[in-house]
Motif scaffolding. Sequence first.
Motif, mmCIF file in Angstrom:
data_model
loop_
_atom_site.group_PDB
_atom_site.id
_atom_site.type_symbol
_atom_site.label_atom_id
_atom_site.label_comp_id
_atom_site.label_asym_id
_atom_site.label_seq_id
_atom_site.Cartn_x
_atom_site.Cartn_y
_atom_site.Cartn_z
ATOM 1 N N GLU A 1 38.577 60.341 52.662
ATOM 2 C CA GLU A 1 37.588 59.731 52.039
ATOM 3 C C GLU A 1 37.053 60.110 50.497
ATOM 4 O O GLU A 1 37.612 61.430 50.122
ATOM 5 C CB GLU A 1 36.474 59.662 52.815
ATOM 6 C CG GLU A 1 36.466 59.178 54.397
ATOM 7 C CD GLU A 1 36.969 57.920 54.098
ATOM 8 O OE1 GLU A 1 36.426 57.017 53.409
ATOM 9 O OE2 GLU A 1 37.676 57.155 55.034
ATOM 10 N N GLY A 2 36.496 59.460 49.816
ATOM 11 C CA GLY A 2 35.804 59.670 48.425
ATOM 12 C C GLY A 2 36.916 60.346 47.700
ATOM 13 O O GLY A 2 37.859 59.690 47.101
ATOM 14 N N ASP A 3 36.379 61.423 46.942
ATOM 15 C CA ASP A 3 37.084 62.188 45.908
ATOM 16 C C ASP A 3 38.047 63.220 46.377
ATOM 17 O O ASP A 3 38.198 64.306 46.068
ATOM 18 C CB ASP A 3 36.259 62.954 45.117
ATOM 19 C CG ASP A 3 35.300 62.254 44.423
ATOM 20 O OD1 ASP A 3 35.482 60.921 44.272
ATOM 21 O OD2 ASP A 3 34.002 62.444 43.916
ATOM 22 N N THR A 4 39.227 62.580 47.210
ATOM 23 C CA THR A 4 40.077 63.361 47.974
ATOM 24 C C THR A 4 41.256 63.018 47.987
ATOM 25 O O THR A 4 41.588 61.456 47.476
ATOM 26 C CB THR A 4 39.634 63.921 49.310
ATOM 27 O OG1 THR A 4 39.903 62.664 50.218
ATOM 28 C CG2 THR A 4 38.457 64.575 49.540
ATOM 29 N N THR A 5 42.398 63.584 48.008
ATOM 30 C CA THR A 5 44.003 63.065 48.139
ATOM 31 C C THR A 5 44.666 63.269 49.218
ATOM 32 O O THR A 5 44.606 64.531 49.743
ATOM 33 C CB THR A 5 44.807 63.618 46.641
ATOM 34 O OG1 THR A 5 43.937 63.390 45.646
ATOM 35 C CG2 THR A 5 45.869 63.065 46.703
ATOM 36 N N CYS A 6 45.350 62.643 49.696
ATOM 37 C CA CYS A 6 46.123 62.957 51.084
ATOM 38 C C CYS A 6 47.518 63.489 50.798
ATOM 39 O O CYS A 6 48.203 63.328 49.926
ATOM 40 C CB CYS A 6 46.552 61.721 51.862
ATOM 41 S SG CYS A 6 47.524 61.678 53.442
ATOM 42 N N CYS A 7 47.608 64.742 51.427
ATOM 43 C CA CYS A 7 48.812 65.784 51.322
ATOM 44 C C CYS A 7 49.394 65.831 52.495
ATOM 45 O O CYS A 7 48.742 66.263 53.602
ATOM 46 C CB CYS A 7 48.270 67.040 50.512
ATOM 47 S SG CYS A 7 47.978 66.801 48.850
ATOM 48 N N ALA A 8 50.838 65.875 52.750
ATOM 49 C CA ALA A 8 51.604 66.244 53.722
ATOM 50 C C ALA A 8 51.519 67.771 54.087
ATOM 51 O O ALA A 8 51.076 68.640 53.114
ATOM 52 C CB ALA A 8 52.963 65.796 53.679
ATOM 53 N N THR A 9 51.427 68.122 55.388
ATOM 54 C CA THR A 9 51.571 69.532 55.798
ATOM 55 C C THR A 9 52.835 69.778 56.720
ATOM 56 O O THR A 9 53.473 68.852 56.751
ATOM 57 C CB THR A 9 50.325 69.877 56.655
ATOM 58 O OG1 THR A 9 50.510 68.920 57.903
ATOM 59 C CG2 THR A 9 49.264 69.478 55.993
ATOM 60 N N ASP A 10 53.318 70.885 56.949
ATOM 61 C CA ASP A 10 54.394 71.038 57.991
ATOM 62 C C ASP A 10 53.811 71.002 59.508
ATOM 63 O O ASP A 10 54.475 71.423 60.584
ATOM 64 C CB ASP A 10 54.727 72.371 57.915
ATOM 65 C CG ASP A 10 55.675 72.466 56.590
ATOM 66 O OD1 ASP A 10 56.186 71.662 56.169
ATOM 67 O OD2 ASP A 10 55.821 73.510 55.843
ATOM 68 N N SER A 11 52.539 70.896 59.730
ATOM 69 C CA SER A 11 51.990 70.892 61.179
ATOM 70 C C SER A 11 52.383 69.492 61.936
ATOM 71 O O SER A 11 52.151 68.376 61.451
ATOM 72 C CB SER A 11 50.444 71.059 61.005
ATOM 73 O OG SER A 11 49.744 70.865 62.435
ATOM 74 N N HIS A 12 52.950 69.447 63.021
ATOM 75 C CA HIS A 12 53.150 68.493 63.889
ATOM 76 C C HIS A 12 51.529 67.920 64.418
ATOM 77 O O HIS A 12 51.600 66.761 64.511
ATOM 78 C CB HIS A 12 54.109 68.743 65.106
ATOM 79 C CG HIS A 12 55.365 69.192 64.600
ATOM 80 N ND1 HIS A 12 56.205 68.171 63.896
ATOM 81 C CD2 HIS A 12 55.906 70.301 64.634
ATOM 82 C CE1 HIS A 12 57.308 68.980 63.600
ATOM 83 N NE2 HIS A 12 57.225 70.210 64.087
ATOM 84 N N GLN A 13 50.467 68.792 64.715
ATOM 85 C CA GLN A 13 49.470 68.112 65.180
ATOM 86 C C GLN A 13 48.588 67.614 64.054
ATOM 87 O O GLN A 13 47.962 66.571 64.100
ATOM 88 C CB GLN A 13 48.570 69.259 65.686
ATOM 89 C CG GLN A 13 49.326 70.037 66.893
ATOM 90 C CD GLN A 13 49.923 71.397 67.039
ATOM 91 O OE1 GLN A 13 49.844 71.862 65.997
ATOM 92 N NE2 GLN A 13 50.259 71.853 68.139
#
Length: 163
Positions: A31-43
């Motif tokens: 939401e808002g002023d953020t950006t979606c980034c991938a992680t190494d976590s399966h959860q």
Amino acid sequence: MLCLSEWLLLAIVLHVASVEADRCPNGDMCEGDTTCCATDSHQLPFRCCPYVDAVCCSDRQHCCRKGYSCDPSGDRCVRVSADPVLCPDGESRCPAGATCCLMSDQRWGCCPLRDAVCCSDRVHCCPRGTQCDLQTLTCLRTEKRHWLLEMLAERRLGPVRMT
């Protein structure tokens, strides 16, 4: 007919609805002023970086503000320079944030990574803090600075083809 307070409430609702959210590939929203980034976590395969139009780092743990790049050997961000990089021949240039590497045809090529390691095959390059393994075409971490990095030290990164 709407009274002034109803118009103000409607304007606020429309403004809040107009703030775009960043949709992650799995459908989650940042939401808002953020950006979606991938992680190494399966959860938790994605997380929200607290910056608009952020740069997601390849370590899948950090992110940088727009105008910065990720330092591949650590958890810091480096300001991106707009000035091109002058190669050792004094004539060839690479884009800002790139590394000049001598290619097999004796011309200078550009590795798209800052402070990269130029591989001896003169075709590939790896991030700083790694070494080229040309047998497996991977980049192996050489620095172990933190217990978490030690756990990730066996993680192999693929080399980048120079242009």
